[in-house]
Design a protein around this motif. Structure first.
Motif, PDB file in Angstrom:
ATOM      1  N   PHE A   1       0.837  -1.204   0.000  1.00 59.50           N
ATOM      2  CA  PHE A   1       0.000   0.000   0.000  1.00 59.50           C
ATOM      3  C   PHE A   1       0.873   1.255   0.000  1.00 59.50           C
ATOM      4  O   PHE A   1       0.677   2.170  -0.809  1.00 59.50           O
ATOM      5  CB  PHE A   1      -0.917  -0.020   1.215  1.00 59.50           C
ATOM      6  CG  PHE A   1      -1.781   1.201   1.365  1.00 59.50           C
ATOM      7  CD1 PHE A   1      -2.801   1.472   0.468  1.00 59.50           C
ATOM      8  CD2 PHE A   1      -1.578   2.090   2.409  1.00 59.50           C
ATOM      9  CE1 PHE A   1      -3.598   2.599   0.599  1.00 59.50           C
ATOM     10  CE2 PHE A   1      -2.364   3.219   2.558  1.00 59.50           C
ATOM     11  CZ  PHE A   1      -3.379   3.472   1.650  1.00 59.50           C
ATOM     12  N   ASN A   2       1.850   1.304   0.893  1.00 58.63           N
ATOM     13  CA  ASN A   2       2.716   2.481   0.986  1.00 58.63           C
ATOM     14  C   ASN A   2       3.622   2.619  -0.231  1.00 58.63           C
ATOM     15  O   ASN A   2       3.954   3.725  -0.641  1.00 58.63           O
ATOM     16  CB  ASN A   2       3.555   2.420   2.269  1.00 58.63           C
ATOM     17  CG  ASN A   2       2.726   2.691   3.507  1.00 58.63           C
ATOM     18  OD1 ASN A   2       1.724   3.391   3.447  1.00 58.63           O
ATOM     19  ND2 ASN A   2       3.121   2.123   4.630  1.00 58.63           N
ATOM     20  N   PHE A   3       4.031   1.481  -0.798  1.00 62.71           N
ATOM     21  CA  PHE A   3       4.838   1.514  -2.027  1.00 62.71           C
ATOM     22  C   PHE A   3       4.060   2.206  -3.143  1.00 62.71           C
ATOM     23  O   PHE A   3       4.608   3.052  -3.867  1.00 62.71           O
ATOM     24  CB  PHE A   3       5.207   0.088  -2.437  1.00 62.71           C
ATOM     25  CG  PHE A   3       5.982  -0.011  -3.717  1.00 62.71           C
ATOM     26  CD1 PHE A   3       7.360   0.156  -3.734  1.00 62.71           C
ATOM     27  CD2 PHE A   3       5.338  -0.274  -4.915  1.00 62.71           C
ATOM     28  CE1 PHE A   3       8.083   0.075  -4.921  1.00 62.71           C
ATOM     29  CE2 PHE A   3       6.045  -0.368  -6.104  1.00 62.71           C
ATOM     30  CZ  PHE A   3       7.423  -0.197  -6.100  1.00 62.71           C
ATOM     31  N   LEU A   4       2.795   1.860  -3.278  1.00 65.33           N
ATOM     32  CA  LEU A   4       1.969   2.451  -4.330  1.00 65.33           C
ATOM     33  C   LEU A   4       1.690   3.929  -4.034  1.00 65.33           C
ATOM     34  O   LEU A   4       1.718   4.770  -4.944  1.00 65.33           O
ATOM     35  CB  LEU A   4       0.661   1.672  -4.472  1.00 65.33           C
ATOM     36  CG  LEU A   4      -0.278   2.095  -5.606  1.00 65.33           C
ATOM     37  CD1 LEU A   4       0.463   2.210  -6.926  1.00 65.33           C
ATOM     38  CD2 LEU A   4      -1.436   1.112  -5.725  1.00 65.33           C
ATOM     39  N   VAL A   5       1.440   4.256  -2.765  1.00 64.56           N
ATOM     40  CA  VAL A   5       1.209   5.658  -2.390  1.00 64.56           C
ATOM     41  C   VAL A   5       2.422   6.510  -2.757  1.00 64.56           C
ATOM     42  O   VAL A   5       2.296   7.614  -3.297  1.00 64.56           O
ATOM     43  CB  VAL A   5       0.896   5.781  -0.877  1.00 64.56           C
ATOM     44  CG1 VAL A   5       0.956   7.233  -0.426  1.00 64.56           C
ATOM     45  CG2 VAL A   5      -0.473   5.195  -0.566  1.00 64.56           C
ATOM     46  N   LYS A   6       3.614   5.980  -2.476  1.00 62.49           N
ATOM     47  CA  LYS A   6       4.841   6.724  -2.778  1.00 62.49           C
ATOM     48  C   LYS A   6       4.972   6.984  -4.273  1.00 62.49           C
ATOM     49  O   LYS A   6       5.352   8.090  -4.695  1.00 62.49           O
ATOM     50  CB  LYS A   6       6.055   5.952  -2.265  1.00 62.49           C
ATOM     51  CG  LYS A   6       7.353   6.718  -2.362  1.00 62.49           C
ATOM     52  CD  LYS A   6       8.485   5.986  -1.671  1.00 62.49           C
ATOM     53  CE  LYS A   6       9.778   6.790  -1.711  1.00 62.49           C
ATOM     54  NZ  LYS A   6      10.883   6.096  -0.998  1.00 62.49           N
ATOM     55  N   HIS A   7       4.660   5.982  -5.093  1.00 67.73           N
ATOM     56  CA  HIS A   7       4.747   6.163  -6.546  1.00 67.73           C
ATOM     57  C   HIS A   7       3.683   7.130  -7.050  1.00 67.73           C
ATOM     58  O   HIS A   7       3.941   7.926  -7.958  1.00 67.73           O
ATOM     59  CB  HIS A   7       4.620   4.811  -7.255  1.00 67.73           C
ATOM     60  CG  HIS A   7       5.911   4.077  -7.366  1.00 67.73           C
ATOM     61  ND1 HIS A   7       6.690   4.115  -8.501  1.00 67.73           N
ATOM     62  CD2 HIS A   7       6.581   3.309  -6.490  1.00 67.73           C
ATOM     63  CE1 HIS A   7       7.786   3.393  -8.312  1.00 67.73           C
ATOM     64  NE2 HIS A   7       7.740   2.899  -7.092  1.00 67.73           N
ATOM     65  N   LEU A   8       2.496   7.070  -6.455  1.00 72.05           N
ATOM     66  CA  LEU A   8       1.440   7.994  -6.858  1.00 72.05           C
ATOM     67  C   LEU A   8       1.817   9.435  -6.537  1.00 72.05           C
ATOM     68  O   LEU A   8       1.527  10.354  -7.299  1.00 72.05           O
ATOM     69  CB  LEU A   8       0.121   7.626  -6.166  1.00 72.05           C
ATOM     70  CG  LEU A   8      -0.593   6.374  -6.682  1.00 72.05           C
ATOM     71  CD1 LEU A   8      -1.759   6.013  -5.766  1.00 72.05           C
ATOM     72  CD2 LEU A   8      -1.086   6.589  -8.105  1.00 72.05           C
ATOM     73  N   CYS A   9       2.473   9.629  -5.398  1.00 73.49           N
ATOM     74  CA  CYS A   9       2.899  10.971  -5.000  1.00 73.49           C
ATOM     75  C   CYS A   9       3.862  11.580  -6.014  1.00 73.49           C
ATOM     76  O   CYS A   9       3.885  12.797  -6.213  1.00 73.49           O
ATOM     77  CB  CYS A   9       3.569  10.937  -3.619  1.00 73.49           C
ATOM     78  SG  CYS A   9       2.404  10.805  -2.239  1.00 73.49           S
ATOM     79  N   LYS A  10       4.649  10.735  -6.668  1.00 71.82           N
ATOM     80  CA  LYS A  10       5.642  11.223  -7.619  1.00 71.82           C
ATOM     81  C   LYS A  10       5.021  11.673  -8.937  1.00 71.82           C
ATOM     82  O   LYS A  10       5.592  12.526  -9.628  1.00 71.82           O
ATOM     83  CB  LYS A  10       6.677  10.133  -7.915  1.00 71.82           C
ATOM     84  CG  LYS A  10       7.582   9.802  -6.730  1.00 71.82           C
ATOM     85  CD  LYS A  10       8.539   8.680  -7.098  1.00 71.82           C
ATOM     86  CE  LYS A  10       9.440   8.306  -5.936  1.00 71.82           C
ATOM     87  NZ  LYS A  10      10.343   7.167  -6.279  1.00 71.82           N
ATOM     88  N   SER A  11       3.876  11.093  -9.285  1.00 74.06           N
ATOM     89  CA  SER A  11       3.352  11.354 -10.634  1.00 74.06           C
ATOM     90  C   SER A  11       1.920  11.874 -10.675  1.00 74.06           C
ATOM     91  O   SER A  11       1.433  12.225 -11.747  1.00 74.06           O
ATOM     92  CB  SER A  11       3.427  10.065 -11.468  1.00 74.06           C
ATOM     93  OG  SER A  11       2.664   9.049 -10.860  1.00 74.06           O
ATOM     94  N   SER A  12       1.253  11.926  -9.515  1.00 76.12           N
ATOM     95  CA  SER A  12      -0.142  12.368  -9.493  1.00 76.12           C
ATOM     96  C   SER A  12      -0.299  13.571  -8.577  1.00 76.12           C
ATOM     97  O   SER A  12       0.598  13.894  -7.789  1.00 76.12           O
ATOM     98  CB  SER A  12      -1.057  11.227  -9.015  1.00 76.12           C
ATOM     99  OG  SER A  12      -0.881  10.065  -9.787  1.00 76.12           O
TER     100      SER A  12
END
Length: 456
Positions: free
Chosen positions: A188-199
């Motif tokens: 969950f946190n891995f995906l949140v971190k990636h979303l923060c970079k591009s969304s």
């Protein structure tokens, strides 16, 4: 790599194999004692082992190769190793699945396990913009009587994120939560971190809220730390939002750790708001959170940038009392502050103190001093620092390069300015275009200044 078992010696001669030993994990090294001479590795052991097993991604070639060595080993890891090796080369995920099906038909003794399907999932996003290969793999997994778990979800999500397919990763994690199991906090946190970079942050919040409301996946301290780090960094610096997230953390019963406080302090420091950074530091101590080296370096950077160098230097004593010793980051921040105030000689004196305490300056230190000395019109001293940079093979940063070139041209030392340009290009400190553009604009300014009688 480890030695090849006797049962595989026949496979070594196979012309389709590049490196058979890559099938196996490295064996532990046995170090000789001081009375023994280390054995020189054989030529075979010295060969690189990182080449892929298969020469070609062609599926038919892979099948033929497998048929030729299918019965060469009883090692249960053997089919998975071959599958993994081929999947890395396969043109499409569909080819990997077809190769898997061929393995199961050709080798009836092979019983695929969870790791087998994770191999397929880890390559399921290669050269594909669809989720169908992942769904197909999950269906094969279920048909084999293996239920997808949190590790399965993690492998699939990471594969999609590495391919930049974040929308599909979000879709898949929701599907997993509704059909199989919710993701663990790591995924969950891995995906949140990636979303923060591009969304946008609004999109990230919407995802977190949906996962909480529909699947009871709640954000934890790490989640909020990722969010705070996101709003405190980059162009969209939003400290008000960071403080709101801190309030939410308190409301949900989380205790802030040192990293969160440091992140917020850094945000204030970037904006040269040293007073607010000190307030966060005091709040941190009130909450019983012990500052670390990053805390002090962040504060010293912020105070120095704000022109409050005297206060920044006082923190050196506080650091020492807490058992933290200034490093090159600490000293360089202080030197930058002194240079900003026009006290380049004070920065030079600090360099002497730094070296006397056994702390070695780095490229950033020298660039900071070079820039400061040029600004203070101490060109001869700047030239000496440039020679140190050149002798050490260090890179010039953009600011120090531009300032130094302008200082040399202003002093009539055009040939030296061209030499600095050559070094900047050779050392790849700047691109050819950027380095030349700076030099050209400086020379144009110099010609214009001479025409107007402003330069000699």
């Amino acid at each position: 790599m480890g030695k090849i078992p006797p049962s595989f010696r026949s496979a070594i001669a196979n012309p389709n194999l590049r490196n058979p030993s890559s099938l196996f994990r490295p064996q532990p090294h046995h170090f000789p004692n001081k009375h023994q001479q280390p054995r020189k590795p054989s030529k075979q052991q010295q060969k690189p082992s990182s080449l892929p097993l298969f020469k070609s991604p062609n599926l038919e070639d892979a099948k033929k190769l497998f048929n030729s060595i299918a019965n060469s080993s009883s090692d249960p890891r053997f089919p998975n190793s071959l599958l993994h090796s081929y999947a890395k080369l396969a043109t499409t995920p569909s080819d990997s699945i077809k190769f898997f099906n061929h393995i199961t038909k050709t080798l009836p003794s092979f019983s695929p396990d969870r790791s087998t399907f994770h191999i397929l999932l880890s390559h399921a996003s290669n050269n594909s913009n669809l989720l169908s290969p992942i769904h197909q793999t999950l269906n094969l997994m279920l048909a084999a009587g293996i239920t997808p778990d949190t590790a399965t979800a993690d492998v699939a999500v990471r594969s999609l994120c590495s391919a930049g397919r974040l929308d599909h990763a979000v879709e898949l994690i929701k599907e997993f939560a509704s059909k199989h199991c919710p993701p663990d906090t790591y995924t969950f946190n891995f995906l949140v971190k990636h979303l923060c970079k591009s969304s946008t942050i609004t999109t990230v919040y919407a995802f977190i809220d949906e996962m909480r409301e529909k699947f009871d996946v709640k954000p934890d301290l790490v989640t909020y730390t990722i969010l705070i780090d996101n709003v405190c960094n980059g162009k969209n610096l939003n400290l008000r939002e960071a403080m709101r997230l801190v309030s939410v953390l308190h409301e949900e019963g989380f205790k802030l750790d040192c990293f969160v406080y440091n992140t917020i302090m850094k945000g204030y420091c970037v904006l040269s708001r040293g007073s607010e950074a000190i307030e966060v530091y005091n709040k941190m101590k009130e909450e019983g959170v012990e500052p670390d080296l990053v805390t002090y370096n962040t504060l010293i950077f912020g105070l120095s940038k704000s022109g409050r160098v005297t206060e920044a230097r006082k923190l050196l004593r506080v650091m020492a009392e807490k058992g933290y010793f200034p490093d090159e980051v600490t000293y360089t921040s202080l030197m930058n502050g002194l240079c900003r105030k026009g006290d380049a000689l004070g920065a030079l004196a600090l360099l002497g103190e730094m070296e006397a305490k056994g702390c070695s300056p780095n490229a950033c230190t020298y660039n900071t001093l070079l820039h400061g000395l040029c600004k203070a019109r101490l060109v001869e001293k700047a030239v000496k620092f440039y020679q140190v940079i050149r002798a050490g093979g260090l890179k010039l940063d953009t600011a120090s390069y531009g300032t130094f070139v302008r200082a040399l041209c202003r002093d009539g030392r055009i040939a030296e300015a061209y030499e600095v340009f050559d070094y900047a290009v050779e050392s790849k400190s700047l691109t050819d275009v950027a380095a030349y553009s700076t030099l050209e604009s400086t020379l144009k300014w110099l010609r214009k200044a001479k025409e107007q009688g402003l330069a000699i």
